[in-house]
Design a protein around this motif. Structure first.
Motif: not given
Length: 167
Positions: A30-34
């Motif tokens: 899962i990507g990391t939110p900015p």
């Protein structure tokens, strides 16, 4: 006969193990939110940013915007929005879409979330400090985000010759 039962049991065990591993590997990536993203959301893939009429793909860390007759993916906003403040701008969390092309709903998003749209107040994951982006991830829900208007906190970390860089 006993050997056949053992072989069948082994095949079933291997099949169940392989299925379990496949489910785990899908959920881990899962990507990391900015840092400028709204706090408190999980399992989302995109934000819609009404002021710049663009999307942000969290998994790929890319903006998606319309330009030159097509949808463009880029690590940066279009040139005419490069000075846009992502920390203070409103981000619509698209928690009901998980595909690859959120812009198929662009007409709906643009109508519902017009330029200047402000929904419920948002806190970002990180915060701004004197126009320099300083990121502090929340450790738990009790942590408070820095408020740049809180002068006591703002001045307590400054000293002579210090440009307020905290690590």
């Amino acid at each position: 006969m006993k050997t056949l039962k053992l072989i069948a049991a082994g095949i079933i065990f291997i099949a169940v193990s392989a299925t379990s591993q496949a489910q785990v590997s899908v959920n881990v990536n899962i990507g990391t939110p900015p840092a400028w993203g709204p706090a408190g959301y999980t399992n989302i893939d995109y934000y819609y940013i009404p002021d710049v009429q663009s999307y942000y793909d969290i998994r790929n860390s890319q903006f998606i915007y319309f330009g030159n007759g097509k949808w463009i993916r880029s690590r940066h906003l279009p040139h005419h929005y490069r000075n846009y403040d992502l920390y203070s701008g409103y981000k619509v969390v698209l928690n009901d879409y998980h595909g690859r092309t959120p812009y198929i709903y662009y007409k709906d998003h643009k109508a519902k979330y017009y330029k200047g749209y402000k929904g419920k107040p948002q806190q970002t994951i990180g915060y701004r400090n004197n126009d320099k982006h300083v990121v502090y991830k929340q450790k738990d829900k009790k942590d408070k985000h820095y408020d740049k208007h809180n002068s006591k906190h703002n001045n307590s970390h400054r000293g002579k010759g210090n440009d307020d860089k905290r690590r």
